[in-house]
Design a protein around this motif. Structure first.
Motif, PDB file in Angstrom:
ATOM      1  N   ILE A  95       0.849  -1.201   0.000  1.00  0.00           N
ATOM      2  CA  ILE A  95       0.000   0.000   0.000  1.00  0.00           C
ATOM      3  C   ILE A  95       0.891   1.259   0.000  1.00  0.00           C
ATOM      4  O   ILE A  95       0.645   2.212  -0.738  1.00  0.00           O
ATOM      5  N   ALA A  96       1.942   1.243   0.836  1.00  0.00           N
ATOM      6  CA  ALA A  96       2.859   2.391   0.908  1.00  0.00           C
ATOM      7  C   ALA A  96       3.449   2.692  -0.464  1.00  0.00           C
ATOM      8  O   ALA A  96       3.566   3.852  -0.871  1.00  0.00           O
ATOM      9  N   ASP A  97       3.789   1.631  -1.184  1.00  0.00           N
ATOM     10  CA  ASP A  97       4.378   1.793  -2.498  1.00  0.00           C
ATOM     11  C   ASP A  97       3.375   2.427  -3.465  1.00  0.00           C
ATOM     12  O   ASP A  97       3.708   3.353  -4.197  1.00  0.00           O
ATOM     13  N   GLY A  98       2.127   1.938  -3.432  1.00  0.00           N
ATOM     14  CA  GLY A  98       1.073   2.496  -4.295  1.00  0.00           C
ATOM     15  C   GLY A  98       0.843   3.967  -4.016  1.00  0.00           C
ATOM     16  O   GLY A  98       0.732   4.783  -4.936  1.00  0.00           O
ATOM     17  N   ILE A  99       0.803   4.321  -2.727  1.00  0.00           N
ATOM     18  CA  ILE A  99       0.556   5.715  -2.345  1.00  0.00           C
ATOM     19  C   ILE A  99       1.715   6.610  -2.797  1.00  0.00           C
ATOM     20  O   ILE A  99       1.515   7.707  -3.304  1.00  0.00           O
ATOM     21  N   ALA A 100       2.942   6.085  -2.627  1.00  0.00           N
ATOM     22  CA  ALA A 100       4.131   6.878  -2.958  1.00  0.00           C
ATOM     23  C   ALA A 100       4.230   7.174  -4.463  1.00  0.00           C
ATOM     24  O   ALA A 100       4.877   8.143  -4.868  1.00  0.00           O
ATOM     25  N   GLN A 101       3.571   6.340  -5.281  1.00  0.00           N
ATOM     26  CA  GLN A 101       3.577   6.589  -6.737  1.00  0.00           C
ATOM     27  C   GLN A 101       2.766   7.838  -7.085  1.00  0.00           C
ATOM     28  O   GLN A 101       2.943   8.418  -8.154  1.00  0.00           O
ATOM     29  N   GLY A 102       1.840   8.217  -6.203  1.00  0.00           N
ATOM     30  CA  GLY A 102       1.015   9.401  -6.448  1.00  0.00           C
ATOM     31  C   GLY A 102       0.349   9.358  -7.811  1.00  0.00           C
ATOM     32  O   GLY A 102      -0.114   8.311  -8.255  1.00  0.00           O
ATOM     33  N   ASP A 103       0.338  10.499  -8.478  1.00  0.00           N
ATOM     34  CA  ASP A 103      -0.325  10.586  -9.783  1.00  0.00           C
ATOM     35  C   ASP A 103       0.390   9.794 -10.869  1.00  0.00           C
ATOM     36  O   ASP A 103      -0.138   9.624 -11.964  1.00  0.00           O
ATOM     37  N   ASN A 107      -2.245  14.401  -1.212  1.00  0.00           N
ATOM     38  CA  ASN A 107      -0.880  14.094  -0.797  1.00  0.00           C
ATOM     39  C   ASN A 107      -0.635  14.413   0.679  1.00  0.00           C
ATOM     40  O   ASN A 107       0.401  14.964   1.045  1.00  0.00           O
ATOM     41  N   VAL A 108      -1.640  14.107   1.509  1.00  0.00           N
ATOM     42  CA  VAL A 108      -1.504  14.252   2.961  1.00  0.00           C
ATOM     43  C   VAL A 108      -1.550  12.841   3.566  1.00  0.00           C
ATOM     44  O   VAL A 108      -2.185  11.949   3.010  1.00  0.00           O
ATOM     45  N   SER A 109      -0.882  12.649   4.701  1.00  0.00           N
ATOM     46  CA  SER A 109      -0.760  11.322   5.315  1.00  0.00           C
ATOM     47  C   SER A 109      -2.093  10.592   5.472  1.00  0.00           C
ATOM     48  O   SER A 109      -3.084  11.159   5.925  1.00  0.00           O
ATOM     49  N   VAL A 110      -2.082   9.319   5.125  1.00  0.00           N
ATOM     50  CA  VAL A 110      -3.205   8.411   5.382  1.00  0.00           C
ATOM     51  C   VAL A 110      -2.645   7.204   6.137  1.00  0.00           C
ATOM     52  O   VAL A 110      -1.450   7.177   6.462  1.00  0.00           O
ATOM     53  N   GLY A 111      -3.476   6.216   6.423  1.00  0.00           N
ATOM     54  CA  GLY A 111      -2.961   5.075   7.184  1.00  0.00           C
ATOM     55  C   GLY A 111      -3.823   3.837   7.051  1.00  0.00           C
ATOM     56  O   GLY A 111      -4.822   3.829   6.332  1.00  0.00           O
ATOM     57  N   SER A 112      -3.426   2.773   7.731  1.00  0.00           N
ATOM     58  CA  SER A 112      -4.224   1.561   7.896  1.00  0.00           C
ATOM     59  C   SER A 112      -4.301   1.288   9.396  1.00  0.00           C
ATOM     60  O   SER A 112      -3.337   1.572  10.115  1.00  0.00           O
ATOM     61  N   ASP A 156      -1.599   4.234 -10.619  1.00  0.00           N
ATOM     62  CA  ASP A 156      -3.020   4.262 -10.950  1.00  0.00           C
ATOM     63  C   ASP A 156      -3.901   4.032  -9.717  1.00  0.00           C
ATOM     64  O   ASP A 156      -5.055   3.655  -9.813  1.00  0.00           O
ATOM     65  N   ALA A 157      -3.336   4.263  -8.518  1.00  0.00           N
ATOM     66  CA  ALA A 157      -4.080   3.972  -7.289  1.00  0.00           C
ATOM     67  C   ALA A 157      -4.988   5.125  -6.847  1.00  0.00           C
ATOM     68  O   ALA A 157      -5.941   4.915  -6.111  1.00  0.00           O
ATOM     69  N   LEU A 158      -4.706   6.338  -7.304  1.00  0.00           N
ATOM     70  CA  LEU A 158      -5.485   7.483  -6.814  1.00  0.00           C
ATOM     71  C   LEU A 158      -6.834   7.600  -7.526  1.00  0.00           C
ATOM     72  O   LEU A 158      -7.079   6.980  -8.535  1.00  0.00           O
ATOM     73  N   GLY A 159      -7.714   8.405  -6.963  1.00  0.00           N
ATOM     74  CA  GLY A 159      -8.997   8.678  -7.606  1.00  0.00           C
ATOM     75  C   GLY A 159     -10.150   7.959  -6.949  1.00  0.00           C
ATOM     76  O   GLY A 159      -9.975   7.147  -6.049  1.00  0.00           O
ATOM     77  N   THR A 160     -11.349   8.293  -7.418  1.00  0.00           N
ATOM     78  CA  THR A 160     -12.577   7.785  -6.819  1.00  0.00           C
ATOM     79  C   THR A 160     -13.096   6.595  -7.614  1.00  0.00           C
ATOM     80  O   THR A 160     -13.049   6.605  -8.841  1.00  0.00           O
ATOM     81  N   ALA A 161     -13.581   5.572  -6.876  1.00  0.00           N
ATOM     82  CA  ALA A 161     -14.190   4.427  -7.546  1.00  0.00           C
ATOM     83  C   ALA A 161     -15.660   4.743  -7.801  1.00  0.00           C
ATOM     84  O   ALA A 161     -16.185   5.750  -7.338  1.00  0.00           O
ATOM     85  N   GLU A 162     -16.342   3.873  -8.528  1.00  0.00           N
ATOM     86  CA  GLU A 162     -17.750   4.120  -8.863  1.00  0.00           C
ATOM     87  C   GLU A 162     -18.677   3.596  -7.774  1.00  0.00           C
ATOM     88  O   GLU A 162     -19.887   3.656  -7.914  1.00  0.00           O
ATOM     89  N   THR A 163     -18.096   3.065  -6.666  1.00  0.00           N
ATOM     90  CA  THR A 163     -18.897   2.320  -5.699  1.00  0.00           C
ATOM     91  C   THR A 163     -19.017   3.023  -4.353  1.00  0.00           C
ATOM     92  O   THR A 163     -18.263   3.947  -4.048  1.00  0.00           O
TER      93      THR A 163
END
Ligand code: AHG
Ligand code: MN
Ligand code: MN
Length: 326
Positions: A34-42, A117-122, A45-52
Motif C-alpha cells: 500500500i505504501a508503495d502504491g501511495i508513494a507513486q502518487g499521480d 498528498n496528505v498522510s493516510v494510514g491503515s 493508478d491507485a489514486l482517484g474515486t471508484a464508482e462504488t
C-alpha cells in the motif's frame, strides 16, 4: 554494515506466539504494498474515486478497495487468521485453514486526504477466534480482549505502531531493504497537554459538555483553564493519533446532532478505529474514552458500530469526562 532489529525479530524477542508473528508479517507485507502504491502518487493508478459505495454509504476511493484486497490476500497467506472483518466489507470474511485469530481492519484511513498528498494510514485489531469457523457474534468482543492492535501511517516515512499488550512500539519502513525496523520503544504519551484535535466545523451540533470543554480551551489564559491551547486537525485519525503518541495532545470525534439524526453513535467505528487506537494509547500510558467511559469496555453490538472518541493525554481525557459528569 549494520541494520536494526526487524519487526519479526522484535516480536520473537518479546516471546510473541508464532502464528501472531506470521499474521503481523502479513499485515507488514500489505502495508509495504500500500505504501508503495501511495508513494507513486499521480504517476501510479491507485489514486482517484471508484464508482462504488461501501456499507456505510461512503463513496469509495480506488485505494480503499485495492488496500482491502491486499489485506485479504496477505492475511490469507499467513495461515494465521480464521477470518476478517473490514470497513470496506459489510459482512465477515471467512478464511480457509485453521487460523486462530480474527483480523479486523480499516485498510485505508483518512481517504479524503489521498488525492491531496496528505498522510493516510491503515488500522488493525487482532482478536482470538473462539472457533475455526467464526460467526459474526464471535467478532463482537470488547476491545479489552484484543491480543494486538496497530496502525501504519503512510507519511513522509512509513511507520508501523504496534502493541501486543507489552507497551507500544514504532517500526519505521527501511525502503532500501524492505523491512520495518524497530525505531522507538515503549512510547509514553505525556500526561498533560495544551493541544487539542477536533473538527470544529461541527461545533454547533455538539452536545453541551463538549461545547463547554472546547469553549474553555479556546478562552485560554483568561478562561477557567488558565492556559493557552493550540489546535491541530489532519482529518486522518492515524496521523492525528501518531502526533499524540509522539508529543501528546487530545483527539476528539464527539457524537453530535447531525450524526444522531442519521442514527449513528459517533463518526468513528468501534471495532477497527476506536478499539485499536484505544489499546495503543492506553499501552503508552494515555487514556481513551467516549467521554462517559472507557472505549475498550464497550460490548460491541454490530461490526460497524460507531462511537464517540476522546483519547490521548491522561489528564486531558479525565478533564473531558469531568465536563460530561457535571
Ligand atoms: P475513513 O477514511 O476510514 O472513512 O476515516 C476517516 C475518519 C478519520 O480518519 C478522521 O479522523 C475523520 O474521519 C475525518 O473526519 P472529518 O471528515 O469530519 O474531518
Ligand atoms: Mn477510518
Ligand atoms: Mn477507511
Amino acid at each position: 554494515m549494520q541494520t536494526g532489529t526487524t519487526l519479526t525479530q522484535d516480536l520473537r524477542v518479546r516471546g510473541t506466539d508464532e502464528a501472531l508473528v506470521r499474521l503481523m508479517d502479513g499485515v507488514a507485507t500489505a502495508s509495504k504494498v500500500i505504501a508503495d502504491g501511495i508513494a507513486q502518487g499521480d504517476l501510479g493508478d491507485a489514486l482517484g474515486t471508484a464508482e462504488t459505495e461501501n456499507v456505510q454509504g461512503e463513496t469509495q476511493k480506488k485505494l480503499d478497495i485495492v488496500s482491502n484486497e491486499i489485506f485479504i490476500s496477505t492475511a490469507q497467506a499467513s495461515g494465521a487468521a480464521a477470518g476478517l472483518a473490514s470497513e470496506e466489507m459489510e459482512d465477515i470474511y471467512p478464511l480457509v485453514g485453521d487460523g486462530e485469530y480474527l483480523l479486523v481492519f480499516d485498510p485505508l484511513d483518512g481517504s479524503s486526504n489521498i488525492d491531496v498528498n496528505v498522510s493516510v494510514g491503515s488500522i488493525f485489531s487482532v482478536l482470538k477466534s473462539p472457533s475455526n469457523n467464526p460467526t459474526t457474534e464471535d467478532y463482537l468482543q470488547a476491545g479489552n480482549t484484543q491480543v494486538a492492535a496497530g496502525y501504519v501511517v503512510y507519511g513522509p516515512a512509513t511507520v508501523m505502531v504496534l502493541t501486543t499488550g507489552q507497551g507500544t512500539h514504532c517500526y519505521t519502513l527501511d525502503r532500501a531493504v524492505g523491512e520495518f525496523i524497530l525505531s522507538k520503544e515503549s512510547l509514553q504519551v505525556p500526561q498533560r497537554t495544551s493541544e487539542f484535535a477536533i473538527n470544529a466545523s461541527n461545533q454547533r451540533h455538539w452536545e453541551e459538555p463538549m461545547q463547554a470543554y472546547i469553549a474553555d480551551c479556546l478562552a485560554g489564559k483568561e478562561g477557567p483553564r488558565e492556559r493557552d491551547f493550540n489546535m491541530r486537525w489532519i482529518a486522518s485519525m492515524v496521523a492525528d493519533v501518531h502526533r499524540i503518541l509522539t508529543r501528546g495532545g487530545i483527539f476528539i470525534y464527539p457524537i453530535d446532532a447531525k450524526l444522531s439524526a442519521k442514527n449513528q453513535g459517533g463518526k468513528l467505528r468501534l471495532m477497527y478505529e476506536a478499539n485499536p487506537m484505544a489499546m495503543l494509547v492506553e499501552q503508552a500510558g494515555g487514556a481513551a474514552s467516549t467521554g462517559r467511559g472507557r472505549i475498550v469496555d464497550i460490548a460491541p453490538e454490530h461490526l460497524h458500530q460507531r462511537v464517540p472518541v476522546v483519547l490521548g493525554s491522561r489528564d486531558e481525557v479525565a478533564e473531558v469526562e469531568a465536563y460530561y459528569r457535571r
